[in-house]
Design an enzyme around this catalytic site. Sequence first.
Site, PDB file in Angstrom:
ATOM      1  N   LYS A  48       3.226   0.935   0.514  1.00  0.00           N
ATOM      2  CA  LYS A  48       3.092   2.362   0.826  1.00  0.00           C
ATOM      3  C   LYS A  48       4.424   2.916   1.352  1.00  0.00           C
ATOM      4  O   LYS A  48       5.351   2.151   1.665  1.00  0.00           O
ATOM      5  CB  LYS A  48       1.975   2.539   1.850  1.00  0.00           C
ATOM      6  CG  LYS A  48       0.570   2.240   1.294  1.00  0.00           C
ATOM      7  CD  LYS A  48      -0.450   2.384   2.417  1.00  0.00           C
ATOM      8  CE  LYS A  48      -1.871   2.170   1.940  1.00  0.00           C
ATOM      9  NZ  LYS A  48      -2.828   2.250   3.082  1.00  0.00           N
ATOM     10  N   TYR A 103      -7.328   7.846  -3.978  1.00  0.00           N
ATOM     11  CA  TYR A 103      -8.213   7.638  -2.828  1.00  0.00           C
ATOM     12  C   TYR A 103      -9.490   8.485  -2.930  1.00  0.00           C
ATOM     13  O   TYR A 103     -10.106   8.781  -1.901  1.00  0.00           O
ATOM     14  CB  TYR A 103      -7.467   7.966  -1.534  1.00  0.00           C
ATOM     15  CG  TYR A 103      -6.516   6.867  -1.079  1.00  0.00           C
ATOM     16  CD1 TYR A 103      -6.981   5.570  -0.814  1.00  0.00           C
ATOM     17  CD2 TYR A 103      -5.159   7.121  -0.892  1.00  0.00           C
ATOM     18  CE1 TYR A 103      -6.122   4.558  -0.396  1.00  0.00           C
ATOM     19  CE2 TYR A 103      -4.290   6.107  -0.460  1.00  0.00           C
ATOM     20  CZ  TYR A 103      -4.785   4.834  -0.215  1.00  0.00           C
ATOM     21  OH  TYR A 103      -3.935   3.830   0.208  1.00  0.00           O
ATOM     22  N   ASN A 144      -0.363   1.296   7.502  1.00  0.00           N
ATOM     23  CA  ASN A 144      -0.612  -0.145   7.332  1.00  0.00           C
ATOM     24  C   ASN A 144       0.096  -0.770   6.134  1.00  0.00           C
ATOM     25  O   ASN A 144      -0.328  -1.790   5.605  1.00  0.00           O
ATOM     26  CB  ASN A 144      -2.116  -0.434   7.344  1.00  0.00           C
ATOM     27  CG  ASN A 144      -2.858   0.252   6.230  1.00  0.00           C
ATOM     28  OD1 ASN A 144      -2.255   0.983   5.443  1.00  0.00           O
ATOM     29  ND2 ASN A 144      -4.153   0.023   6.137  1.00  0.00           N
ATOM     30  N   HIS A 157      -1.329  -1.392   0.064  1.00  0.00           N
ATOM     31  CA  HIS A 157      -2.636  -1.140  -0.548  1.00  0.00           C
ATOM     32  C   HIS A 157      -2.981  -2.303  -1.458  1.00  0.00           C
ATOM     33  O   HIS A 157      -2.099  -2.862  -2.114  1.00  0.00           O
ATOM     34  CB  HIS A 157      -2.604   0.149  -1.384  1.00  0.00           C
ATOM     35  CG  HIS A 157      -3.798   0.257  -2.292  1.00  0.00           C
ATOM     36  ND1 HIS A 157      -5.020   0.702  -1.850  1.00  0.00           N
ATOM     37  CD2 HIS A 157      -3.967  -0.100  -3.593  1.00  0.00           C
ATOM     38  CE1 HIS A 157      -5.893   0.634  -2.852  1.00  0.00           C
ATOM     39  NE2 HIS A 157      -5.286   0.159  -3.916  1.00  0.00           N
ATOM     40  N   GLU A 195      -7.534   1.391 -11.103  1.00  0.00           N
ATOM     41  CA  GLU A 195      -6.244   1.712 -10.478  1.00  0.00           C
ATOM     42  C   GLU A 195      -5.075   1.304 -11.380  1.00  0.00           C
ATOM     43  O   GLU A 195      -4.071   2.024 -11.474  1.00  0.00           O
ATOM     44  CB  GLU A 195      -6.148   1.017  -9.106  1.00  0.00           C
ATOM     45  CG  GLU A 195      -7.108   1.638  -8.097  1.00  0.00           C
ATOM     46  CD  GLU A 195      -7.218   0.862  -6.779  1.00  0.00           C
ATOM     47  OE1 GLU A 195      -6.458  -0.110  -6.564  1.00  0.00           O
ATOM     48  OE2 GLU A 195      -8.069   1.248  -5.956  1.00  0.00           O
TER      49      GLU A 195
HETATM   50  P1  IDP Z   1      -7.973  -0.545   2.490  1.00  0.00           P
HETATM   51  O1  IDP Z   1      -6.587   0.041   2.320  1.00  0.00           O
HETATM   52  O2  IDP Z   1      -7.935  -1.772   3.336  1.00  0.00           O
HETATM   53  O3  IDP Z   1      -8.676  -0.757   1.186  1.00  0.00           O
HETATM   54  P2  IDP Z   1      -9.703   1.771   2.862  1.00  0.00           P
HETATM   55  O4  IDP Z   1     -10.948   1.791   3.664  1.00  0.00           O
HETATM   56  O5  IDP Z   1      -9.800   1.818   1.383  1.00  0.00           O
HETATM   57  O6  IDP Z   1      -8.836   0.499   3.336  1.00  0.00           O
HETATM   58  O7  IDP Z   1      -8.814   2.988   3.374  1.00  0.00           O
HETATM   59  C1  IDP Z   1      -7.657   3.355   2.662  1.00  0.00           C
HETATM   60  C2  IDP Z   1      -6.546   3.627   3.630  1.00  0.00           C
HETATM   61  O8  IDP Z   1      -6.918   4.729   4.474  1.00  0.00           O
HETATM   62  C3  IDP Z   1      -6.266   2.499   4.636  1.00  0.00           C
HETATM   63  O9  IDP Z   1      -5.413   1.498   4.107  1.00  0.00           O
HETATM   64  C4  IDP Z   1      -5.593   3.251   5.749  1.00  0.00           C
HETATM   65  O10 IDP Z   1      -4.212   3.507   5.481  1.00  0.00           O
HETATM   66  C5  IDP Z   1      -6.330   4.580   5.732  1.00  0.00           C
HETATM   67  N1  IDP Z   1      -7.399   4.580   6.754  1.00  0.00           N
HETATM   68  C6  IDP Z   1      -8.565   3.890   6.711  1.00  0.00           C
HETATM   69  N2  IDP Z   1      -9.286   4.128   7.816  1.00  0.00           N
HETATM   70  C7  IDP Z   1      -8.548   4.978   8.576  1.00  0.00           C
HETATM   71  C8  IDP Z   1      -8.746   5.602   9.848  1.00  0.00           C
HETATM   72  O11 IDP Z   1      -9.759   5.405  10.520  1.00  0.00           O
HETATM   73  N3  IDP Z   1      -7.750   6.418  10.279  1.00  0.00           N
HETATM   74  C9  IDP Z   1      -6.610   6.660   9.577  1.00  0.00           C
HETATM   75  N4  IDP Z   1      -6.390   6.102   8.379  1.00  0.00           N
HETATM   76  C10 IDP Z   1      -7.331   5.269   7.886  1.00  0.00           C
HETATM   77 MG    MG Z   2      -9.384   0.595  -0.166  1.00  0.00          MG
END
Ligand code: IDP
Ligand code: MG
Length: 151
Positions: free
Chosen positions: A12, A52, A115, A118, A129
């Site tokens: 990212k 997303y 984080n 992805h 994707e």
């Molecule tokens: P993943 O990336 O582990 O698959 P997802 O639930 O698909 O997680 O969420 C996509 C992205 O959204 C996460 O990687 C993170 O960057 C962001 N995200 C998820 N939950 C939160 C939150 O509670 N606050 C802010 N960003 C979030």
């Molecule tokens: Mg995800």
Amino acid sequence: MSKTERTFIAVKPDGVQRGLVGEIIRRFENKGYKLVGLKLLKPTVEQAQQHYSDLSSKKFFGGLCEYFSSGPIVGMVWEGLGVVKGGRVLLGATNPADSLPGTIRGDLCIDVGRNVCHGSDAVESAEKEIAFWFPEGVVSYNNHSEGQIYE
Ligand code: IDP
Ligand code: MG
């Protein structure tokens, strides 16, 4: 499970800005997965929203799409036995606070909203994707290490 299973992994914008591209690629290479697609691109907000789309009802959706489209990402396709699940193991939990040391998120970041990477969460979403980010297809070649990686 097949050796030709594929997943979409992205570094990212925060990971690119922090110079973590090589580190993240290294972990997938070292594991033994095969790189079959790689590109640096700056997603539009529309592409981020599409990528997303499953999260569109979440309160963080706007910020997430803004962040994902804020700078270049490195999009990759990795291939290997169980790579969708195995790739998620290398990434760690969504929230770095829950990610174990030894995982990318456990070692390299702190905040769920930054984080660094992805990874597709299922074979079907991986196929979607990959088709979305690599409409031109991926690269086919023989990996000379395959006989050492698989029995
Ligand atoms: P993943 O990336 O582990 O698959 P997802 O639930 O698909 O997680 O969420 C996509 C992205 O959204 C996460 O990687 C993170 O960057 C962001 N995200 C998820 N939950 C939160 C939150 O509670 N606050 C802010 N960003 C979030
Ligand atoms: Mg995800």
